[in-house]
Design an enzyme around this catalytic site. Structure first.
Site, PDB file in Angstrom:
ATOM      1  NE  ARG A 105      -0.560  -0.164   4.950  1.00  0.00           N
ATOM      2  CZ  ARG A 105      -0.812   0.487   6.070  1.00  0.00           C
ATOM      3  NH1 ARG A 105      -1.769   1.383   6.122  1.00  0.00           N
ATOM      4  NH2 ARG A 105      -0.133   0.230   7.161  1.00  0.00           N
ATOM      5  CB  SER A 114      -5.422   3.461   5.989  1.00  0.00           C
ATOM      6  OG  SER A 114      -5.613   3.952   7.294  1.00  0.00           O
ATOM      7  CD  GLU A 121     -16.806   3.260   1.718  1.00  0.00           C
ATOM      8  OE1 GLU A 121     -18.063   3.312   1.804  1.00  0.00           O
ATOM      9  OE2 GLU A 121     -16.071   3.453   2.692  1.00  0.00           O
ATOM     10  CG  PHE A 172     -14.783  -0.506   3.658  1.00  0.00           C
ATOM     11  CD1 PHE A 172     -15.649  -1.392   4.285  1.00  0.00           C
ATOM     12  CD2 PHE A 172     -13.723   0.015   4.389  1.00  0.00           C
ATOM     13  CE1 PHE A 172     -15.472  -1.748   5.614  1.00  0.00           C
ATOM     14  CE2 PHE A 172     -13.530  -0.338   5.718  1.00  0.00           C
ATOM     15  CZ  PHE A 172     -14.408  -1.220   6.334  1.00  0.00           C
ATOM     16  CG  HIS A 219      -6.009  -2.085   5.242  1.00  0.00           C
ATOM     17  ND1 HIS A 219      -5.433  -1.023   4.577  1.00  0.00           N
ATOM     18  CD2 HIS A 219      -5.767  -1.883   6.560  1.00  0.00           C
ATOM     19  CE1 HIS A 219      -4.865  -0.211   5.444  1.00  0.00           C
ATOM     20  NE2 HIS A 219      -5.031  -0.705   6.656  1.00  0.00           N
ATOM     21  CG  ASP A 263      -8.218  -2.635  12.442  1.00  0.00           C
ATOM     22  OD1 ASP A 263      -8.391  -2.302  13.636  1.00  0.00           O
ATOM     23  OD2 ASP A 263      -7.641  -1.913  11.609  1.00  0.00           O
ATOM     24  CD  GLN A 297     -12.553  -2.430   9.615  1.00  0.00           C
ATOM     25  OE1 GLN A 297     -12.168  -1.417   9.064  1.00  0.00           O
ATOM     26  NE2 GLN A 297     -13.810  -2.602   9.981  1.00  0.00           N
ATOM     27  NE  ARG A 306      -2.711  -2.279   9.679  1.00  0.00           N
ATOM     28  CZ  ARG A 306      -1.894  -2.747  10.607  1.00  0.00           C
ATOM     29  NH1 ARG A 306      -1.362  -3.951  10.483  1.00  0.00           N
ATOM     30  NH2 ARG A 306      -1.611  -2.018  11.671  1.00  0.00           N
TER      31      ARG A 306
END
Lengths: 321, 280
Positions: A17, A44, A65, A90, A116, A124, A128, A174
């Site tokens: 990322r 993030s 989104e 998402f 992620h 998390d 997520q 991530r």
């Protein structure tokens, strides 16, 4: 480039990322059409790296989104090159109808990057963790679907993605990714990266699993099993040629992905092999469940994704030859 | 630039009536489709294409053209009729609506008909697409305007309100939503399903200019659209156009049944007869 790894050391570089953010900023310097969207996760997803340098070409849509994906479609229709980022779960799940209607179906030139991905995000927890994004993205006609393994392949593939005309989805991770390549390595969308020429078994992996696959390859070598590893950074269009060659030269395949076993890399590789040269295949992935909160290492172990599971699968599939 | 300007209101009324005949015939020939919501939006589309939009049928890909997105994609027969009248497509195509290989798909499809600005049909997404276009215009310092038509039932989709918030936050005064408020959706009156009123107040609360008009009255439709096109405020505009579902065909007007059912041949004949009589 073909590398034969006798011993693969998991030396960590930056997360994919983070490399995505760097690549975006670099692209922004040469491509004034590049517009970046995010849904309140720019720090993030690392699209913030671009935002910092090009605030006028960055838009945060807030926590929305579906709207973001639709706006990306509109920007593309008006001649811009939009990159929209959010967490993979998402972006793909909440934005799915919009990915279909505003990107895939009209086949617009918009790029979507979900960070992620997988369960290696850790604590998390499952809300997520995207474990179905490959299945969703690959089901969209005309989409190109990418999952780079390390920072070098990420930077190279983001640039290629920007040059490719049409809708694309890329999953980034991530966690810090193991360093597999160098800046000298070249990548081509749709062509797997081959590691080794072992003829006993082929391990086809993507994303974070490539590091584990290389570890497994080294372990197998010590036990007298010669494996080759294919970094299948492009899930769609799949490199059928590399799979057919692996099937015919090795006669056995293991797939490894940080994704549900349904509809991801394994399913796609199996279909490909079935159409060219059917061979026994074993699948490393998440089996029909959501994960939980824990450290990434604990989760990769508990859900059967770490290197020893690839070794186990390889031994099993070699016996089935 | 405005192509084919029609100055006379009487002429626009005559045109609208002809469009209604096209719509009924087209849906009748297709054997399926959505007459109710196609007939309710006719004056709004006629005013757009013959008075308001900066466009040029001879150059459909003119980069500075105004954009129109029919978010309520099921109302596309009216759009096809207007596009034919404006010279974008051959009127001979109209009877091919919904037929194999026809560019006139059941919902707008820009793969088959590239003059359409967006493919639509899954409700609730048009405003977001329009935002992308309006943003691009701002980024390029272009003054083209983007109009998006949505239905009142469609406004139940939450994405509209995500988009409404974004558009006002980014001061997109080059974006206008036209809400075809025909007060019915597929299953029943909108009021009975999930009430969407008050609409103009909702848009105002989301930071928009909002105006209520009679969507069949050119004396209200044209000034509202022109004012939106010339909007110098820092707010996007919502035009809440009160309309009648099935407008112009007595047996279809305000009858929920005609949301998504095609008229049979004898019903087409009756409808056309009634419409033709209006300007006989």
């Amino acid at each position: 480039m073909t590398t034969i790894s006798t011993k693969f050391e998991m030396k960590m570089g930056v997360a994919t990322r983070e490399a995505y953010g760097q690549a975006l900023a670099e692209l922004g310097r040469t491509n004034p059409s590049l517009i970046v969207l995010d849904a309140d996760l720019a720090k993030s997803t690392f699209s913030a790296t671009f935002a910092k340098e090009f605030p006028d070409r960055f838009f945060s849509v807030g926590i929305a989104e579906a709207n973001m994906v639709g706006i990306a479609g509109g920007l593309a229709l008006a001649g811009k090159l939009p990159f929209a980022s959010s967490f993979a779960v998402f972006l793909c799940d909440k934005g799915y109808d919009q990915l279909r209607m505003c990107a895939a179906y009209p086949h617009v030139n918009a790029k979507f990057v979900g960070s992620h991905g997988g369960i290696s995000i850790g604590e998390d927890g499952p809300s997520q963790q995207s474990v179905e994004d490959f299945a969703l993205a690959c089901a969209l006609p005309g989409f190109t679907v990418l999952c780079p393994a390390d920072e070098f392949s990420t930077r190279a593939l983001v640039k290629q993605m920007a040059e490719l005309v049409g809708p694309c989805y890329m999953r980034t991770g991530r966690a810090k990714a193991p360093i597999i390549y160098s800046a000298a390595d070249t990548f081509q969308i749709g062509r797997a990266k081959l590691h080794g020429i072992g003829r006993d078994v082929a391990i086809v992996a993507c994303g974070f699993e490539v590091g584990y696959a290389l570890q497994a390859q080294a372990q197998l070598q010590e036990e007298g099993i010669a494996a080759r590893v294919l970094d299948m950074h492009t899930l769609k269009p799949l490199d059928h040629e590399a799979i057919a060659l692996a099937a015919s030269e090795c006669g056995a395949i293991v797939t490894a992905e940080e994704h549900l076993l349904d509809g991801g890399l394994g399913s796609r590789v199996a279909r490909s092999a079935a159409m060219s040269r059917p061979v026994p295949i074993e699948f490393v992935g998440i089996n029909n469940t959501y994960s939980e909160s824990a450290t990434p290492e604990q989760l990769m172990e508990k859900y059967g994704l770490a290197a020893p599971y690839i070794v186990e699968a390889a031994k099993k599939v070699v016996k089935r030859k | 630039m405005t192509a084919q300007r029609i100055e006379s209101i009487d002429e626009l009324k005559r045109l609208s009536n002809r469009l209604r005949i096209d719509i009924v015939r087209m849906i009748g020939a297709a054997g399926s489709g959505h007459p109710g919501g196609s007939l309710s939006e006719v004056e709004l589309l006629a005013a757009l294409y013959f008075r308001v939009l900066h466009h040029d049928p001879a150059r459909p890909d003119w980069p500075d053209r105004d954009r129109f997105i029919l978010s309520k994609g099921h109302g596309v027969p009216a759009l096809y009729a207007v596009l034919a009248a404006a010279g974008y497509i051959d009127a001979a195509l109209l009877p091919t609506l919904r037929k194999l290989d026809s560019p006139l798909q059941g919902h707008p499809d820009r793969r088959m008909l590239p003059i359409l600005e967006a493919s639509t049909g899954s409700l609730g997404q048009g405003i977001s697409i329009g935002i992308g276009m309006a943003l691009a215009a701002k980024l390029d310092n272009k003054d083209f305007h983007t109009f998006v038509m949505v239905g009142d039932g469609e406004i139940q989709e939450g994405q509209n309100w995500e988009a409404a918030m974004f558009a006002s936050a980014h001061k997109l005064n080059n974006l206008t939503v036209i809400l075809d408020n025909n007060k019915q959706q597929l299953d029943d009156w909108t009021e009975k399903i999930v009430r969407v009123e008050p609409l103009s107040e909702k848009f105002r609360a989301f930071g928009w200019n909002a105006v209520d008009i009679d969507g069949h009255n050119f004396a209200q439709v044209i000034p509202a659209l022109e004012q939106a096109r010339a909007n110098m405020s820092e707010r996007p505009t919502a035009i809440i156009a009160s309309t009648v579902k099935g407008k112009g065909v007595s047996f279809m007007e305000n009858n929920v049944k005609w949301h998504g059912v095609a008229p049979k041949p004898e019903e087409v004949e009756a409808a056309v007869k009634e419409l033709e009589a209006k300007f006989a």
